[in-house]
Write a protein that holds these residues in place. Structure first.
Motif, PDB file in Angstrom:
ATOM      1  N   LEU A  30      76.981  39.864  37.415  1.00 41.99           N
ATOM      2  CA  LEU A  30      76.510  41.051  36.814  1.00 41.99           C
ATOM      3  C   LEU A  30      76.897  41.156  35.272  1.00 41.99           C
ATOM      4  N   ILE A  31      77.454  39.916  34.730  1.00 39.10           N
ATOM      5  CA  ILE A  31      78.105  39.999  33.400  1.00 39.10           C
ATOM      6  C   ILE A  31      77.085  40.271  32.233  1.00 39.10           C
ATOM      7  N   ASN A  32      75.726  39.855  32.740  1.00 40.97           N
ATOM      8  CA  ASN A  32      74.625  40.297  31.627  1.00 40.97           C
ATOM      9  C   ASN A  32      73.577  41.270  32.275  1.00 40.97           C
ATOM     10  N   MET A  33      73.933  41.884  33.377  1.00 40.82           N
ATOM     11  CA  MET A  33      73.123  43.151  33.973  1.00 40.82           C
ATOM     12  C   MET A  33      72.859  44.294  32.710  1.00 40.82           C
ATOM     13  N   PRO A  34      71.553  44.624  32.635  1.00 35.80           N
ATOM     14  CA  PRO A  34      71.212  45.704  31.610  1.00 35.80           C
ATOM     15  C   PRO A  34      71.922  46.686  31.960  1.00 35.80           C
ATOM     16  N   LYS A  35      72.963  47.517  31.173  1.00 35.94           N
ATOM     17  CA  LYS A  35      73.538  48.834  31.374  1.00 35.94           C
ATOM     18  C   LYS A  35      72.894  49.812  32.159  1.00 35.94           C
ATOM     19  N   GLU A  36      71.880  49.875  32.015  1.00 34.17           N
ATOM     20  CA  GLU A  36      71.138  51.240  32.561  1.00 34.17           C
ATOM     21  C   GLU A  36      70.805  50.956  34.084  1.00 34.17           C
ATOM     22  N   LEU A  37      71.088  49.704  34.686  1.00 28.09           N
ATOM     23  CA  LEU A  37      70.999  49.472  35.985  1.00 28.09           C
ATOM     24  C   LEU A  37      72.374  49.961  36.833  1.00 28.09           C
TER      25      LEU A  37
ATOM     26  N   MET B  32      74.653  46.376  48.228  1.00 29.98           N
ATOM     27  CA  MET B  32      74.367  47.035  46.785  1.00 29.98           C
ATOM     28  C   MET B  32      72.828  46.889  46.584  1.00 29.98           C
ATOM     29  N   TYR B  33      72.165  48.071  46.653  1.00 29.66           N
ATOM     30  CA  TYR B  33      70.449  48.161  46.641  1.00 29.66           C
ATOM     31  C   TYR B  33      70.099  48.585  45.273  1.00 29.66           C
ATOM     32  N   ILE B  34      69.088  47.929  44.843  1.00 25.83           N
ATOM     33  CA  ILE B  34      68.257  48.871  43.652  1.00 25.83           C
ATOM     34  C   ILE B  34      67.058  48.459  43.999  1.00 25.83           C
ATOM     35  N   SER B  35      66.020  48.935  43.392  1.00 26.17           N
ATOM     36  CA  SER B  35      64.445  49.044  43.759  1.00 26.17           C
ATOM     37  C   SER B  35      64.064  47.600  43.208  1.00 26.17           C
ATOM     38  N   ARG B  36      62.902  47.114  43.937  1.00 29.80           N
ATOM     39  CA  ARG B  36      62.242  45.898  43.729  1.00 29.80           C
ATOM     40  C   ARG B  36      61.754  45.944  42.154  1.00 29.80           C
ATOM     41  N   GLU B  37      61.259  46.880  41.833  1.00 30.49           N
ATOM     42  CA  GLU B  37      60.873  46.951  40.516  1.00 30.49           C
ATOM     43  C   GLU B  37      62.215  46.609  39.550  1.00 30.49           C
ATOM     44  N   ASN B  38      63.076  47.487  39.515  1.00 31.92           N
ATOM     45  CA  ASN B  38      64.426  47.346  38.701  1.00 31.92           C
ATOM     46  C   ASN B  38      64.916  45.536  38.802  1.00 31.92           C
ATOM     47  N   PHE B  39      64.937  45.096  40.122  1.00 34.81           N
ATOM     48  CA  PHE B  39      65.311  43.664  40.202  1.00 34.81           C
ATOM     49  C   PHE B  39      64.157  42.704  39.266  1.00 34.81           C
TER      50      PHE B  39
END
Length: 237
Positions: A17-24, A105-112
């Motif tokens: 997650l080191i470079n994950m966009p902060k808004e996620l 940990m789940y996020i939407s397909r679109e966010n991924f």
């Protein structure tokens, strides 16, 4: 459990997650699944992507006649839905079921999809996992097609003993039922029972209270027998 609590519990996730966009960060939903939870069924629409922080799960195909074929068993850190999404498919091709309690940990397909477009490091790690799964699947499929049931069960027992780090003087007892072994080894129940009987007769395994048991000496014998089958295969090729 919150996003930050999961990271505190599994600090290895930071590398992913080191470079994950902060808004996620605020878009993740954390769920704790008990054993036996179906994450998704095959041929179902996939709208989420999951990061498996803790817990084991199995990837299976369930056929119309009720038979179950286990493709693989996965340990954390792993992903849910990455193959379907990267393939550009709408529906899943497999069923995923938790084996142990799992934190996902789940996020939407679109966010991924948006994430992997921006984060080459994360895309590399996800792609590496996909490649490893394909590699193992190809290897296992070849073995199940060309090796006899004795080899398949011995290979399963050897891998089990190695995962449990069997030591001299120890005896391991498999927790799996015959039905679970049938699913994982992918040989029929009738053939499985016959193979178990033959291995017991040959002294490669024991039966303790109805369960398969393998001692350290039996484990060493099993390894020698597996080498025999491989040598025979080479001679016949």
């Amino acid at each position: 459990m919150t996003f930050d609590e999961v990271l505190a519990k599994v600090p290895q996730l930071n590398d992913y997650l080191i470079n994950m966009p902060k808004e996620l960060k605020n878009k993740f939903v954390v769920k704790i699944h008990p054993p036996g939870t179906i994450i998704h069924y095959q041929q179902s629409d996939l709208d989420i992507f999951g990061i498996v922080a803790t817990g084991e799960h199995r990837v299976i195909n369930i056929f119309e006649n009720g038979n179950i074929f286990m493709i693989e068993k996965n340990e954390p850190i792993d992903f849910i839905g990455e193959v379907t999404i990267l393939a550009g498919m709408r529906q899943t091709s497999v069923t995923i079921e938790t084996i142990t309690e799992s934190i996902i940990m789940y996020i939407s397909r679109e966010n991924f999809e948006e994430w992997i477009k921006k984060d080459i490091h994360f895309l590399y790690l996800v792609s590496q996992k996909v490649a490893l799964k394909l590699y193992r699947s190809s290897s296992n499929r070849g073995a199940k097609l060309f090796y006899p049931p004795t080899f398949l069960l011995l290979d399963y027992l050897i891998q089990y003993a190695q995962r449990e780090e069997i030591k001299k003087g120890e005896t391991l007892i498999l927790k799996q039922t015959r039905e679970e072994l049938y699913e994982e080894v992918s040989i029929s129940v009738k053939t499985l029972n016959r193979t178990i009987g033959k291995l017991k007769q040959d002294g490669v395994i024991s039966i303790i209270k109805g369960k398969i048991a393998i001692s350290y000496d039996q484990y060493r014998l099993a390894r020698k027998m597996v080498k025999y089958y491989v040598k025979q295969d080479v001679k016949n090729s």
